[in-house]
Write an enzyme that holds these catalytic residues in place. Structure first.
Site, PDB file in Angstrom:
ATOM      1  N   HIS A 133       0.844  -1.198   0.000  1.00  0.00           N
ATOM      2  CA  HIS A 133       0.000   0.000   0.000  1.00  0.00           C
ATOM      3  C   HIS A 133       0.884   1.255   0.000  1.00  0.00           C
ATOM      4  O   HIS A 133       0.586   2.227  -0.682  1.00  0.00           O
ATOM      5  CB  HIS A 133      -0.909   0.022   1.244  1.00  0.00           C
ATOM      6  CG  HIS A 133      -1.885  -1.122   1.287  1.00  0.00           C
ATOM      7  ND1 HIS A 133      -3.189  -0.982   1.699  1.00  0.00           N
ATOM      8  CD2 HIS A 133      -1.759  -2.426   0.961  1.00  0.00           C
ATOM      9  CE1 HIS A 133      -3.820  -2.152   1.638  1.00  0.00           C
ATOM     10  NE2 HIS A 133      -2.954  -3.042   1.200  1.00  0.00           N
ATOM     11  N   HIS A 150       3.320 -14.011  -6.967  1.00  0.00           N
ATOM     12  CA  HIS A 150       2.056 -14.321  -6.290  1.00  0.00           C
ATOM     13  C   HIS A 150       0.922 -13.454  -6.835  1.00  0.00           C
ATOM     14  O   HIS A 150      -0.214 -13.592  -6.404  1.00  0.00           O
ATOM     15  CB  HIS A 150       2.221 -14.089  -4.788  1.00  0.00           C
ATOM     16  CG  HIS A 150       2.339 -12.636  -4.406  1.00  0.00           C
ATOM     17  ND1 HIS A 150       3.180 -11.752  -5.055  1.00  0.00           N
ATOM     18  CD2 HIS A 150       1.709 -11.899  -3.456  1.00  0.00           C
ATOM     19  CE1 HIS A 150       3.060 -10.542  -4.506  1.00  0.00           C
ATOM     20  NE2 HIS A 150       2.178 -10.616  -3.536  1.00  0.00           N
ATOM     21  N   TRP A 169      -0.929  -6.886  -6.847  1.00  0.00           N
ATOM     22  CA  TRP A 169      -1.186  -5.980  -7.973  1.00  0.00           C
ATOM     23  C   TRP A 169       0.035  -5.140  -8.335  1.00  0.00           C
ATOM     24  O   TRP A 169       0.295  -4.863  -9.508  1.00  0.00           O
ATOM     25  CB  TRP A 169      -2.396  -5.092  -7.676  1.00  0.00           C
ATOM     26  CG  TRP A 169      -2.799  -4.230  -8.827  1.00  0.00           C
ATOM     27  CD1 TRP A 169      -2.863  -2.870  -8.848  1.00  0.00           C
ATOM     28  CD2 TRP A 169      -3.180  -4.664 -10.147  1.00  0.00           C
ATOM     29  NE1 TRP A 169      -3.264  -2.425 -10.084  1.00  0.00           N
ATOM     30  CE2 TRP A 169      -3.467  -3.505 -10.907  1.00  0.00           C
ATOM     31  CE3 TRP A 169      -3.300  -5.921 -10.761  1.00  0.00           C
ATOM     32  CZ2 TRP A 169      -3.871  -3.564 -12.238  1.00  0.00           C
ATOM     33  CZ3 TRP A 169      -3.702  -5.975 -12.095  1.00  0.00           C
ATOM     34  CH2 TRP A 169      -3.975  -4.806 -12.813  1.00  0.00           C
TER      35      TRP A 169
END
Ligand code: UDP
Length: 473
Positions: A18, A365, A368
């Protein structure tokens, strides 16, 4: 009296996945609006990890970009624990303390003569919009996952929860949501299938996303949602959200400007792995990373490394320090001693690694950020999604853009060595299908590069946001 300056306050949850896109956006706003002030804020704990040398003095030189933390009410942030309620308890206090502290930060900035004119918040902080609204400050959500995932959550919380809830234990059940291609339950974000029960470890993420979608609905006339994607990548999903409820502005992929990408992880000596990469032929190296959160058990890591060794291709594999520590607690062997054809690092500059000419494939994995960074670099992917949005992201990579393949795991969730080898061949081998994946990766790289560049779709959207925010000051 001079008119007030534009001031963006970018607020983010304290996770690397984030912080990275939020900080990159803060820097983009700083560059796009040369007169504006920009404040970047995450929790005190993450702030100290980003600035270990001088945590209390983190102004940028020109006085326009400032780093000011808010408090989550704890000394150490969330500390991983097997206690099934620990994360949900942390989130409850995070929301309460975070909202309070963030409000104080906004008020303190106003008192210092730097009033905030626009709050931009990432996706685990629905209260940021409330704090802003109470003070008459407009806000924008910065959605750091694909629009496809936003569209799924949007429709789920607008009348389609029932069908998903009814079939959530049936991975092959096909769900049809308005405007989106039919998808199986197994491809939906895991928080909608695994975390709806209050007893689930991540239940608070499910409720936070629900609160977020409700918060957006409160905005009048409609909410602004900046998205770290570009419209060319997600034409269908953008149409599926529509323009009625939200002003969705794809402004990505938002990348670090140059080498300046702050992290809450300590990086390995980059000369070591970059020199190693320099000595490798073009497109020959497999890069492996499962992001900042996922950890691998011994068996998973052993199978992965065996598959990589057997593939005969050189590889660069990230095994984070915290993952190593967990492995060493189980067994005496060290990770690095076992590698013949590869190098293991605890943390690298991934954007730089992916853009190195030697990299031929990314085993990921499908977080994004990793997906976007790979698309921008034109590197084909082997997708090993686990949770959250990763399964949906993998569908975009494999089905929509055809820039990668999906690795199959066995019934125990282990990616076996033979499957690692098979996937390597499917993207790096000599067969026509592999060449096609590489061709598509190169094509999407061009599309995305154009979107990000001056006058490209994402650049125009960001400028429209900045201009709209300026006229509202
Ligand atoms: N990353 C990095 N070095 C590493 C491993 C990961 O810089 O050795 C960065 C990567 O570039 C990305 C972020 O960590 O920006 C991971 O975010 P992502 O959304 O891919 O996954 P998450 O960590 O949230 O699961």
């Amino acid at each position: 009296m001079s008119s007030p300056r534009q001031h963006f306050l970018v607020l983010t949850f304290p996770l690397q996945g984030h912080i990275a896109p939020a900080l990159r956006l803060a820097r983009r706003l700083h560059a796009a609006a040369p007169d504006a002030l920009v404040t970047f804020s995450t929790t005190e704990v993450a702030h100290r990890r980003m600035f270990p040398a001088k945590p209390d003095d983190s102004d940028e030189d020109d006085g326009r970009l400032e780093f000011l933390p808010f408090s989550d009410g704890t000394e150490a942030g969330y500390v991983r624990s097997p206690d099934p309620g620990s994360f949900n308890a942390y989130m409850a206090s995070f929301h309460a303390a975070g909202a309070r502290s963030f409000g104080q930060l906004v008020d303190a900035l106003a008192a210092r003569g730097r009033p905030v004119s626009r709050v931009v918040y990432t996706l685990m902080l629905p209260w940021a919009a409330d704090v802003a609204r109470e003070r008459g400050i407009p806000s924008a959500l910065y959605w750091i996952q694909p629009v496809a995932v936003f569209a799924i959550y949007h429709h789920y919380f607008h009348g389609h929860a029932g069908v998903v809830a009814e079939h959530r234990h049936d991975p092959s059940f096909v769900v049809e949501l308005p405007g989106l291609a039919p998808q199986t339950v197994a491809d939906l974000p895991s928080f909608l299938t695994d975390s709806t029960d209050p007893s689930d470890f991540f239940h608070s993420i499910f409720t936070t996303i629900r609160d977020l979608i409700e918060t957006l609905d409160k905005e009048s006339p409609k909410s602004t949602v900046l998205v770290n994607t570009c419209q060319e990548l997600e034409v269908g999903a953008l149409a599926a959200v529509g323009t009625q409820a939200h002003d969705v502005l794809p402004v990505g992929p938002v990348l670090p400007p140059g080498d300046d990408d702050a992290s809450i992880f300590e990086q390995d000596d980059d000369a070591r792995y970059m020199e190693w990469l320099d000595a490798k032929p073009a497109n020959s190296v497999v890069y492996v990373s499962f992001g900042s959160l996922a950890t691998m058990a011994r068996e998973h890591l052993d199978e992965l490394l065996r598959g990589l060794e057997e593939s005969g291709r050189p590889y660069l594999c990230v095994v984070r320090k915290d993952n190593k520590a967990a492995l060493l607690a189980d067994a005496e062997t060290k990770v690095d001693e076992e590698l013949k054809n590869g190098v293991a690092v605890e943390w690298c500059d991934q954007v730089r690694v992916l853009s190195h000419a030697a990299i031929g494939c990314f085993v990921t994995h499908c977080g994004w950020n990793s997906v976007l960074e790979s698309v921008v670099a034109g590197v084909p992917m082997v997708c090993v999604p686990r949770m959250s949005d990763q399964r949906t992201n993998a569908q975009l990579v494999v089905r929509e853009w055809r820039v990668g393949v999906r690795a199959k795991v066995d019934d125990g969730g282990v990616l076996r060595a033979a499957e690692v080898r098979r996937c390597m061949d499917e993207v790096m081998g000599n067969l026509e299908a592999a060449a096609e994946v590489r061709r598509m990766a190169e094509e999407w790289k061009q599309v995305v590069t154009k979107a990000m560049g001056k006058g490209g779709s994402s650049d125009r959207n960001l400028m429209a946001f900045v201009d709209g925010a300026r006229s509202a000051v």
